[in-house]
Enzyme design. Structure first.
Site, PDB file in Angstrom:
ATOM      1  N   HIS A   1      -5.977   6.308   7.886  1.00  0.00           N
ATOM      2  CA  HIS A   1      -5.078   7.244   7.211  1.00  0.00           C
ATOM      3  C   HIS A   1      -4.980   8.512   8.046  1.00  0.00           C
ATOM      4  CE1 HIS A   1      -4.353   5.653   2.965  1.00  0.00           C
ATOM      5  NE2 HIS A   1      -4.821   4.662   3.681  1.00  0.00           N
TER       6      HIS A   1
ATOM      7  N   ASP B   1       0.833  -1.205   0.000  1.00  0.00           N
ATOM      8  CA  ASP B   1       0.000   0.000   0.000  1.00  0.00           C
ATOM      9  C   ASP B   1       0.868   1.256   0.000  1.00  0.00           C
ATOM     10  OD1 ASP B   1      -2.316   1.495   0.115  1.00  0.00           O
ATOM     11  OD2 ASP B   1      -2.629   1.220   2.258  1.00  0.00           O
TER      12      ASP B   1
ATOM     13  N   CYS C   1      -3.575   7.969  -1.144  1.00  0.00           N
ATOM     14  CA  CYS C   1      -4.672   7.465  -1.969  1.00  0.00           C
ATOM     15  C   CYS C   1      -4.727   8.269  -3.265  1.00  0.00           C
ATOM     16  CB  CYS C   1      -5.998   7.599  -1.226  1.00  0.00           C
ATOM     17  SG  CYS C   1      -7.412   7.209  -2.278  1.00  0.00           S
TER      18      CYS C   1
END
Lengths: 315, 315
Positions: free
Chosen positions: B223, B30, B254
């Site tokens: 986040h 990620d 993102c």
């Protein structure tokens, strides 16, 4: 496909938290005092004026410490009258009797003294033992109360101290009691070097409550050195604390601890409180704009995540 | 007078929290997937190897998504065999049946599918409706379970969505139930755009528990866009969650949300957990060194406060 702008967080109250939090804004004093380049008095006054325009009701304005120790705040005599018309509380730091005289001469109605929970920091910051510092504050607080001022007692190094390591809870409780006994109306429990974690916060607040200190007399002052400030604030709210110190844009640091970054950013705090459905009276958009304006004057970006996100500053 | 180096925080456990937390490290997948410049496979392998050397037991390695969608992870076939000897769990993302085939061919034992709680993000990320995406995952999860793999279900946009605003809790619960019903062993509740606050976290976890979802099957993935990740993690721990996703050094972001900064930094999480007396098995010094090493490869400093403080990087 880019996403649209985000709004504010959805308000989802959690149980057992205060319905309202008073933010004690320290950016203009604690935030600016370690800036090397002198910030013009007019900029400081405008900063305070803009902060007041965001809805913040308590804005610490300056310090009547000797200019030799904090040159950045040497303009207290010029600054205070330039903002004293604002319809907000404007506490000022008074380190000693001379500082209180100066504050009183300008009509200040809220003052704060600055004590230490540890011998090492009392020595470093005040060149006194903890008890010598308390003895110095006693007549200052006494006179302030005789003049019907509101008196805040800052207490540094309540969790860890860079020289002494972890600070025992009973040691902190003892100094808190001494400050309240001499007449302080409220205390600000400082994690000056940012090492507190939520269990430690809970333990200290529990011990203070057990020692008979009303939680309404307690504020918390966290630093985000290790990213813990907001989690610690949540733990404090869960213990009933409803006064939280924060610094617009995360301004500030500690000159005695190498890597100590700034205070908890007021914007990150307001975001969380708004999400928790807790009223602060603060307009977040105006506050972010104020911090962006101040950051431009200081020539650097704000470390606050919320300021960065809402103003589209890069990390 | 400069203060000496700080040690780790004092461990002061809080009541009602898990005694051990499993960190699901997402930095290598990620964290890196949105890096524009290609990170060499050897650097990724060394990153994973160093992460394993810190004591992290679950390190998400890569994604078997089509290279067209995530070019940075197009080397999954080379990377996975280069690290599969490590004595840690190495989950990989499998977006569909083809991805699962590729993962199985390399001997992966833990896989993850990636669903959305909102129609807008399902459309943006998967070009499907929520239910079409679930229908696509069902045979993938079924086959993975038939092969006795451990299957994680990621669920994005569990709190807010940049197109839809606040995401209703029942909508999230419905998709969680569907993922568990098709055989997922655990779920990771993602706050993809960072808008969650602690009361919202509590509300979602409470609703999931009331819907019969065991908290042991739930992980959280926050986040830090607005600085809320660690406070949200604390709220999740207080509900019994003991699996927390984090990214070494706070790597990642993102691509669909403009100002979404990175994942919760593993170092900031480890600091808090250590302060809470919660065992993670992670050597914080080694982890900071690993993030500093990776940050140098990426040509920028880490956004993690703990990494900055412990490595003396400037803000």
């Amino acid at each position: 496909m880019n996403a649209p702008e985000l709004g504010l967080p959805m308000a989802v109250p959690a149980g057992g938290l205060p319905s309202r939090v008073r933010i004690h804004e320290v950016g203009a004093r604690d935030g600016l005092q370690n800036e090397k380049a002198t910030v013009p008095t007019a900029v400081k006054a405008e900063f305070i004026r803009r902060l007041a325009g965001t809805g913040l009701g308590t804005i610490e304005a300056t310090s009547f410490v000797h200019p030799r120790w904090v040159p950045q705040l040497a303009d207290a005599e010029e600054l205070y009258p330039a903002v004293s018309d604002l319809p907000v509380s404007l506490p000022v730091l008074v380190p000693n009797a001379r500082g209180l005289d100066r504050a009183l001469a300008l009509g200040a109605r809220r003052v704060a003294v600055f004590a230490s929970a540890t011998e090492s920091f009392a020595k470093a910051n005040l060149n006194r033992t903890v008890d010598e510092a308390l003895a110095m504050f006693e007549p200052v607080v006494g006179r302030a109360k005789a003049e019907d001022l509101h008196v805040r007692g800052y207490l540094s190094m309540c969790f860890g101290d860079p020289w002494e390591g972890a600070v025992p809870v009973p040691q902190v409780v003892r100094v808190c009691r001494a400050l309240l006994d001499m007449g302080c109306d409220e205390l600000s429990l400082g994690d000056t070097v940012g090492v507190a974690t939520p269990g430690h916060v809970t333990a200290l607040l529990t011990a203070l409550t057990e020692a008979g200190v009303p939680v309404s007399a307690l504020g918390v002052h966290f630093h985000d050195t290790y990213g813990q400030a907001l989690a610690n604030t949540l733990a404090a709210l869960q213990q009933g604390v409803s006064t939280v110190d924060a610094s617009a844009g995360g301004l500030g640091g500690c000159p005695y601890a190498k890597s100590a970054t700034g205070n908890l950013a007021t914007e990150d705090l307001v975001w969380m409180l708004r999400g928790l459905g807790i009223d602060t009276g603060v307009d977040l958009g105006r506050l972010v704009a104020t911090s962006v304006w101040m950051a431009a004057h200081l020539g650097r970006t704000s470390p606050s995540r919320t300021v960065r996100a809402l103003s589209h500053q890069e990390q």
